[in-house]
Scaffold this active site. Structure first.
Site, PDB file in Angstrom:
ATOM      1  N   SER A 107       0.788  -1.233   0.000  1.00  0.00           N
ATOM      2  CA  SER A 107       0.000   0.000   0.000  1.00  0.00           C
ATOM      3  C   SER A 107       0.818   1.280   0.000  1.00  0.00           C
ATOM      4  O   SER A 107       0.236   2.371  -0.106  1.00  0.00           O
ATOM      5  CB  SER A 107      -0.970   0.006   1.187  1.00  0.00           C
ATOM      6  N   TYR A 130     -10.393   2.704   5.869  1.00  0.00           N
ATOM      7  CA  TYR A 130      -9.485   2.278   4.798  1.00  0.00           C
ATOM      8  C   TYR A 130     -10.165   1.281   3.872  1.00  0.00           C
ATOM      9  O   TYR A 130     -10.774   0.314   4.323  1.00  0.00           O
ATOM     10  CB  TYR A 130      -8.269   1.634   5.451  1.00  0.00           C
ATOM     11  N   SER A 131     -10.060   1.506   2.565  1.00  0.00           N
ATOM     12  CA  SER A 131     -10.613   0.578   1.577  1.00  0.00           C
ATOM     13  C   SER A 131      -9.758   0.617   0.325  1.00  0.00           C
ATOM     14  O   SER A 131      -9.596   1.673  -0.294  1.00  0.00           O
ATOM     15  CB  SER A 131     -12.060   0.938   1.235  1.00  0.00           C
ATOM     16  N   ASN A 132      -9.225  -0.517  -0.067  1.00  0.00           N
ATOM     17  CA  ASN A 132      -8.418  -0.597  -1.283  1.00  0.00           C
ATOM     18  C   ASN A 132      -9.219  -0.226  -2.532  1.00  0.00           C
ATOM     19  O   ASN A 132      -8.639   0.180  -3.537  1.00  0.00           O
ATOM     20  CB  ASN A 132      -7.839  -2.010  -1.422  1.00  0.00           C
ATOM     21  N   GLY A 141       2.710  -0.803   3.904  1.00  0.00           N
ATOM     22  CA  GLY A 141       2.178  -1.679   2.875  1.00  0.00           C
ATOM     23  C   GLY A 141       2.289  -3.142   3.253  1.00  0.00           C
ATOM     24  O   GLY A 141       3.257  -3.554   3.887  1.00  0.00           O
ATOM     25  N   SER A 190       2.594 -10.125   8.986  1.00  0.00           N
ATOM     26  CA  SER A 190       2.418 -10.456  10.399  1.00  0.00           C
ATOM     27  C   SER A 190       1.445 -11.614  10.569  1.00  0.00           C
ATOM     28  O   SER A 190       1.587 -12.429  11.478  1.00  0.00           O
ATOM     29  CB  SER A 190       1.909  -9.226  11.153  1.00  0.00           C
TER      30      SER A 190
END
Length: 405
Positions: free
Chosen positions: A108, A206-208, A352, A378
């Site tokens: 990101s 947050y939204s891609n 990102g 992670s």
């Protein structure tokens, strides 16, 4: 092209567990750019006996305590001195060393590049940030509670559109989709098949999908492929020689790089996923880069080399971006997080995560810069949500150590 979705035919307990971790990963997409660490950067800080280099120590901790295969970091001081750091192994099978300043998938961090391109177009008078996306992509943004005439370009770049995130519809097993090519319009269809999350402008989430639409906007306005625009407008002018936009169908990493790893289930055995079709991220996360190039980009961006003053002011005008999290002071501009650090400075940058690689970093107003990359998510090195968040936080704490120590 067939889009692989999560299916009810999967083992149900595993599916439910995967969904729970997916919600954590979605949170990490938010935290990946803006987790402020309260107190001092204790994780990886030198003890009073004096470790000579807190960053090296912190990188080793990420390998030995958190389980990341490799760590790469680049740190730039106020006077321009750059130090590179590595820890772990670049190849779990052969034991090869981690290449200094090796290439990684940017995830990101790509959003900051994408936003910069849109803002350049705004500066050229070709895009109005407060114009509805309907003006540029007529009839495209429609769905349950979704109306493109009410969602502005600014809403997209600032994650205040209320659009659902298309990535939540993808198969959570990365090995099932690693070779799948995703067309941006088909990914958009996945998002628009879900109902709106909230009214445009009502809050931040947050939204891609927002940056998928930003990429389509760039193509519509310029009449050129998005990758070409990001290359000609950002990568080449800044001399980012180790950063590139992968071609359609390109699955490898071109230059010296550590291998990226993933697990089929959270915390499961790590497997090589370096070869990956990054089209699943496109304008939201497809770039390949290095820690040094990311430092150079964010330094140039905040230093006025990429945008004129008016557009940079728009980019750095922020809204709260930490509702429901432990980061009350984190804010988001137009493709940039502002994160206050414990040493009294603010970090401007992003973060990102894409299968195989996770990165975090940014720059300060006084000229410091740091980027840390690890070669697994992670969610691949930890099984439970708490452990995933802890490993992710340790990556960010190492950036704070690099900036503040």
């Amino acid at each position: 092209m067939s889009v692989r979705l999560r299916t009810s035919a999967q083992n149900k307990p595993a599916k439910q567990r995967g969904r729970r971790v997916l919600s954590v990963v979605a949170a990490l997409a938010v935290l990946g750019g803006g987790l402020a660490v309260s107190g001092s950067p204790a994780y990886s800080a030198p003890d009073r006996a004096g470790h000579p280099d807190a960053v090296n120590e912190g990188a080793r901790n990420l390998v030995h305590e958190d389980g990341f295969p490799a760590v790469l970091a680049a740190v730039e001081g106020r006077h321009g001195r750059v130090r590179d750091h590595t820890a772990g192994t670049g190849d779990l099978e052969t034991g090869a060393a981690v290449p200094v300043n090796g290439q990684v998938r940017a995830g990101s961090n790509t959003k900051s590049f994408t936003s910069a391109v849109v803002l350049q177009l705004a500066g050229e008078g070709k895009v109005d940030l407060d114009e509805p996306i309907e003006t540029y992509l007529p009839g495209l943004v429609r769905g349950e509670g979704i109306d493109g005439t009410r969602i502005t370009v600014r809403n997209l770049l600032q994650h205040t559109s209320g659009l659902p995130d298309y990535t939540q519809s993808l198969d959570p097993n990365p090995f099932e989709i690693r070779d799948t090519y995703y067309n941006p319009r088909e990914m958009l269809d996945l998002a628009l098949s879900e109902k709106a999350v909230f009214e445009p402008g009502a809050k931040w989430q947050y939204s891609n999908t927002n940056y998928l639409l930003a990429g389509l906007l760039v193509e519509k306005v310029t009449g050129r492929p998005f990758g070409e625009e990001i290359t000609n407008r950002i990568i080449r002018p800044l001399g980012l020689k180790d950063t590139y936009w992968p071609k359609a169908g390109e699955r490898g990493v071109r230059g010296a790089h550590p291998k990226g790893y993933a697990s089929a289930t959270p915390g499961g055995p790590l497997e090589d996923i370096t070869r990956l079709d990054p089209s699943q991220a496109w304008a939201a996360g497809q770039l390949v880069t290095t820690p040094r190039d990311l430092n150079r980009f964010f330094s140039a961006l905040l230093g006025g080399e990429v945008l004129d003053a008016a557009e940079l002011k728009e980019m750095t005008t922020t809204v709260p971006a930490a509702e429901g999290s432990a980061t009350p002071n984190t804010e988001y501009g137009l493709g940039l997080f502002r994160t206050p650090l414990s040493c009294g400075v603010e970090l401007w940058g992003h973060g990102g995560a894409i299968h195989g690689y996770e990165t975090f970093g940014g720059v300060t107003d006084d000229g410091r810069a740091a980027t840390v990359a690890v070669t697994a998510l992670s969610a691949s090195v930890a099984a439970e949500p708490e452990g995933i968040l802890e490993a992710h936080q340790h990556v960010q704490e190492l950036v704070e150590t690099a900036i503040c120590e």
